[in-house]
Each structure stands twice: as C-alpha cells, then as structure tokens.
Design an enzyme around this catalytic site. Structure first.
Site, PDB file in Angstrom:
ATOM      1  N   VAL A   1       0.802  -1.229   0.000  1.00  0.00           N
ATOM      2  CA  VAL A   1       0.000   0.000   0.000  1.00  0.00           C
ATOM      3  C   VAL A   1       0.833   1.277   0.000  1.00  0.00           C
ATOM      4  O   VAL A   1       0.282   2.364  -0.130  1.00  0.00           O
ATOM      5  CB  VAL A   1      -0.964   0.046   1.210  1.00  0.00           C
ATOM      6  CG1 VAL A   1      -2.020  -1.031   1.082  1.00  0.00           C
ATOM      7  CG2 VAL A   1      -0.206  -0.075   2.526  1.00  0.00           C
ATOM      8  N   TYR A   2       2.130   1.189   0.170  1.00  0.00           N
ATOM      9  CA  TYR A   2       2.948   2.401   0.188  1.00  0.00           C
ATOM     10  C   TYR A   2       2.896   3.076  -1.187  1.00  0.00           C
ATOM     11  O   TYR A   2       3.262   2.478  -2.203  1.00  0.00           O
ATOM     12  CB  TYR A   2       4.398   2.089   0.550  1.00  0.00           C
ATOM     13  CG  TYR A   2       4.620   1.642   1.973  1.00  0.00           C
ATOM     14  CD1 TYR A   2       3.625   1.729   2.940  1.00  0.00           C
ATOM     15  CD2 TYR A   2       5.851   1.124   2.377  1.00  0.00           C
ATOM     16  CE1 TYR A   2       3.835   1.309   4.240  1.00  0.00           C
ATOM     17  CE2 TYR A   2       6.077   0.708   3.681  1.00  0.00           C
ATOM     18  CZ  TYR A   2       5.060   0.796   4.604  1.00  0.00           C
ATOM     19  OH  TYR A   2       5.276   0.382   5.900  1.00  0.00           O
ATOM     20  N   ALA A   3       2.450   4.323  -1.203  1.00  0.00           N
ATOM     21  CA  ALA A   3       2.326   5.104  -2.443  1.00  0.00           C
ATOM     22  C   ALA A   3       1.523   4.341  -3.492  1.00  0.00           C
ATOM     23  O   ALA A   3       1.837   4.375  -4.678  1.00  0.00           O
ATOM     24  CB  ALA A   3       3.691   5.491  -2.992  1.00  0.00           C
ATOM     25  N   GLU A   4       0.477   3.653  -3.019  1.00  0.00           N
ATOM     26  CA  GLU A   4      -0.420   2.902  -3.912  1.00  0.00           C
ATOM     27  C   GLU A   4       0.346   1.904  -4.790  1.00  0.00           C
ATOM     28  O   GLU A   4      -0.005   1.696  -5.957  1.00  0.00           O
ATOM     29  CB  GLU A   4      -1.245   3.850  -4.799  1.00  0.00           C
ATOM     30  CG  GLU A   4      -2.258   4.687  -4.060  1.00  0.00           C
ATOM     31  CD  GLU A   4      -1.634   5.851  -3.305  1.00  0.00           C
ATOM     32  OE1 GLU A   4      -0.781   6.562  -3.885  1.00  0.00           O
ATOM     33  OE2 GLU A   4      -1.969   6.042  -2.111  1.00  0.00           O
ATOM     34  N   GLY A   5       1.361   1.288  -4.227  1.00  0.00           N
ATOM     35  CA  GLY A   5       2.130   0.287  -4.961  1.00  0.00           C
ATOM     36  C   GLY A   5       3.358   0.820  -5.666  1.00  0.00           C
ATOM     37  O   GLY A   5       4.217   0.046  -6.106  1.00  0.00           O
TER      38      GLY A   5
END
Length: 325
Positions: free
Chosen positions: A52-56
């Site tokens: 989920v970090y920076a939407e992948g």
C-alpha cells in the site's frame, strides 16, 4: 554492519533495516536509488516495503532498482499485505483469496519470483485466523515466500497466531513482528515484547526515532522542510509532540552532547539494542538523512546513559504485566 538472526530462524539480517514508505511520494526514484546504494554499501541487507505504500509505487521503484542498481541477491526483501489497496473482493484483508491475490501483485510490481519476508500488515478480526495462517503456509509451499511475519499485532494476537501456526504444523513459523517502538513509544514492553521473546519472534521496530521527534528537530518549532510541516505527515508527527516526549528529547540531546554525537544516533542506538529487537526500520527523505542513521552502527551507549534514558522514558506497568517480587 553487524548481523542478527531474525527470531528463531536461520535468516540473518543487518541490524538496521531500510524503510521505504516515502518512496514514490516524498522520495523520487533517483533518490531512492541513492539510498539503496548507500544502505547496501554500508552492509545493510533488509529492505522493508508494503503493497500500500504510495499505492504500490514504492514496490515498483524498489523492483526497478534490483539488479540494475543493486544485485537482487544482496537484498532481503520484506513486504506486507492485508491493508486495503483498492475496493473490490480482493483489494485488502486477510482472507486466503485477498492475501494470495496481494502476493501476486507484490511479486509483479517488484519483478521477483519470491519474497524473502512476507508480513501481515495488521490483524483482521473479520477473517478466521486459521484461514489467514493457511494462506501463509500456501505462499511458502508455493515457493513465492521464504519466511513470514506480522505487523502491528498486540501481545495476545501475536501469541495466538504463533501458537496456532506451531500447533497446526504449518510450513513456516512466524519469525518477526513489526511494531512501533522508540524512547517515545514503549507500550510494546507490556505484552508484545514478552510474547515475542517467549515464541522466539524477532522485533522490527518502526518509527524508532519517535516519528522524527527524537531527533530534536521540533524542539523550537516545525522546520519547513520536515514531515511535521507536510499535510500528509503532520498528524503522524504530532502524535509524539507531547510534554513527556519533550522531556525525553532533552535527555537524548544531553546524552548526545556528552558523547559527541547526534540525538538521532543516541535514540536509534537505544532501541536497536533493546531486548528482542533485531533491526529498527529507518526511513529517510534523502541520502543525507540516511547517512545520519547509518553512523549509529559505530555507537554503543554506555550503561549509565542507557539507564538514564530508561528512567526518563519509562512506562508504568500495571497488573498483571508487572513483574511481581
């Protein structure tokens, strides 16, 4: 850099881990490459990310750097699943379907055929635990995952998961737990640390610098270029801008002056050498900040300073977790 076994396993990792939560948001791909090179050249091996970090985008950036910038076999990749990425039946959660879907997505973004350490990002009360643990076993048996861990579990959740995995004869035990831990946040000492030590699970502290507060940068205000000044991270930093934290920061700064080092180094060395800790996860906006953390490898706190920091940051242990005489 020194190395430690991660929990009761044969996996040896550097005693500092590189956190990548800012990659793809505050840290661009070029700066991420510089950080990864600096970290591995210093002997670092464990790199932590999440789907989920920076939407992948964080995983994509890391994947693009493997082999082209740093050889894949020099890096231990740790990523996470469970947190909601998208709407829909497979967009998050700890069901077997959602987890294995998330794993395939992480492998694709990272461009690798396996994850070294796959972690459950959070407890999911809506899914039977045996289903979740069964998904971890399936991932290991498939060859897509080497080791498994958890993150943000309470003491009873960690102990329950570790026991169920052991009793079920699962393919792999849980070897790590990633939790917030610093001089400013010692709550895990009540139950998580004893549970981890009992089950042979290594602790990977996140926010080991008290979300940046322990560096002393917020003592006289909020620097314009700091996380505390950004709309995205301001609430995250504000959590530890308390009177108690101010007293701890003062003690850390005094210790740093006496040792001829930085408050950052003192705070990081303290948590790095706590019982049960394997590798604090350090994040940095740029390579300069990262270098400030890496010099901690040369620092061991004297017993008197460690005792003073223990005292000023100590938490109250109530019944039944306190040690009875």
């Amino acid at each position: 850099m020194e190395y430690r076994h991660l929990g009761r396993s044969g996996l040896r990792v550097s005693r500092l881990a590189l956190g990548t939560m800012t990659w793809g948001r505050d840290t661009d791909a070029d700066e991420a490459a510089n950080q990864l090179v600096a970290f591995t050249e210093a002997g670092g091996t464990l790199v932590d990310t999440a789907d989920v970090y920076a939407e992948g985008e964080c995983e994509r950036i890391l994947g693009a750097l493997l082999d082209d910038v740093v050889p894949r076999d020099q890096v231990i990749i740790a990523t996470k699943a469970v947190a909601r990425r998208t709407e829909g039946p497979f967009g998050g959660g700890a069901s077997r379907a959602a987890l294995l879907h998330a794993l395939d997505g992480s492998l694709r973004r990272l461009g690798v055929d396996h994850i070294d350490l796959w972690q459950l990002h959070a407890w999911d009360a809506a899914v039977p635990l045996d289903e979740t643990l069964g998904a971890l076993d399936a991932a290991v048996r498939s060859g897509k995952v080497r080791y498994t861990g958890v993150s943000n579990y309470s003491g009873w959740q960690l102990s329950t998961a570790a026991t169920m995995q052991l009793m079920s004869g699962g393919a792999t035990p849980i070897i790590s737990t990633q939790v917030e831990y610093s001089l400013a946040e010692r709550g895990i000492e009540r139950e998580v640390v004893p549970a981890a030590e009992h089950h042979g699970i290594g602790i990977l502290p996140w926010a080991p610098l008290g979300r940046g507060v322990l560096t002393g940068k917020y003592r006289s205000g909020t620097p314009a270029d700091s996380r505390g000044a950004s709309a995205h991270y301001a609430p995250y930093v504000e959590h530890h801008r308390t009177e108690r934290a101010a007293r701890i920061v003062q003690a850390v700064s005094t210790a740093a002056d006496g040792l001829g080092t930085s408050p950052l180094a003192v705070a990081l060395a303290w948590v790095r050498d706590r019982p049960g800790v394997v590798a604090p996860v350090i994040g940095a906006r740029d390579t300069g900040q990262l270098a400030g953390s890496l010099v901690t490898e040369e620092l061991t706190l004297p017993a008197a300073i460690r005792a003073a920091l223990d005292d000023v940051s100590g938490i109250e242990l109530g019944y039944p977790e306190q040690r009875l005489g």
